[in-house]
Design a protein around this motif. Structure first.
Motif, short mmCIF file in Angstrom:
data_model
loop_
_atom_site.label_atom_id
_atom_site.label_comp_id
_atom_site.label_asym_id
_atom_site.label_seq_id
_atom_site.Cartn_x
_atom_site.Cartn_y
_atom_site.Cartn_z
N ALA A 195 0.71 -1.57 0.00
CA ALA A 195 0.15 -0.12 0.06
C ALA A 195 0.70 1.80 0.27
O ALA A 195 2.02 1.45 0.69
CB ALA A 195 -0.78 0.05 1.21
N ILE A 196 1.30 1.82 -1.17
CA ILE A 196 1.73 3.72 -1.37
C ILE A 196 0.79 4.46 -1.10
O ILE A 196 -0.26 4.55 -1.87
CB ILE A 196 3.10 3.00 -2.30
CG1 ILE A 196 3.65 1.67 -2.12
CG2 ILE A 196 3.45 4.06 -2.78
CD1 ILE A 196 4.45 1.68 -3.74
N ALA A 197 0.75 5.44 -0.68
CA ALA A 197 0.31 6.29 -0.65
C ALA A 197 1.19 7.96 -1.53
O ALA A 197 1.97 8.11 -1.14
CB ALA A 197 -0.34 6.71 0.74
N VAL A 198 0.88 8.44 -2.16
CA VAL A 198 1.46 9.35 -3.02
C VAL A 198 0.33 10.79 -2.74
O VAL A 198 -0.75 10.77 -3.20
CB VAL A 198 0.55 9.42 -4.65
CG1 VAL A 198 2.80 9.88 -5.21
CG2 VAL A 198 3.00 7.64 -4.58
N SER A 199 0.62 11.59 -2.23
CA SER A 199 0.23 12.74 -2.27
C SER A 199 0.14 13.64 -3.50
O SER A 199 1.41 13.62 -4.15
CB SER A 199 0.69 13.91 -1.09
OG SER A 199 2.14 14.32 -1.83
#
Length: 112
Positions: A56-60
């Motif tokens: 799970a990778i969160a990219v803003s």
């Protein structure tokens, strides 16, 4: 430290554990010990398999992308002072508490 999921076919359970990348867990007993959970009725020597899943990778979004989508991003700079990092050309860069003239123009962002 990375987390890994291990599946035990004998009991149908999947358990998330944290351990170094160099460690390899092969039995239910090792998984339970590492995860600090009770063995239950499952044989401690029951084999387990590491479950491979997508991380799970969160990219803003960048400030420009937020602005393009019609949102406003305010960053606190001082007590009652916020920088409008997504300000449109006709908007003030700094929003100050109590100053209605410095508020973002939400109407122009909503209308086409």
């Amino acid at each position: 430290m990375p987390t890994y999921d291990y599946f035990c076919e004998d009991n149908g359970r999947t358990v998330e554990v944290m351990h170094p990348m160099t460690a390899t867990l092969k039995t239910w007993g090792e998984v339970c010990f590492t995860a600090q959970i009770p063995l239950g009725d499952t044989d401690p020597l029951a084999p387990v398999q590491k479950v491979i899943s997508a991380p799970a990778i969160a990219v803003s979004d960048s400030d420009n992308r937020i602005k393009e989508k019609g949102f406003v991003k305010l960053v606190k700079r001082d007590q009652g002072v916020y920088e409008n990092v997504t300000a449109l050309d006709h908007e003030k860069r700094y929003v100050k508490a109590g100053d209605k003239e410095s508020l973002p123009d939400l109407k122009s962002r909503i209308e086409d």
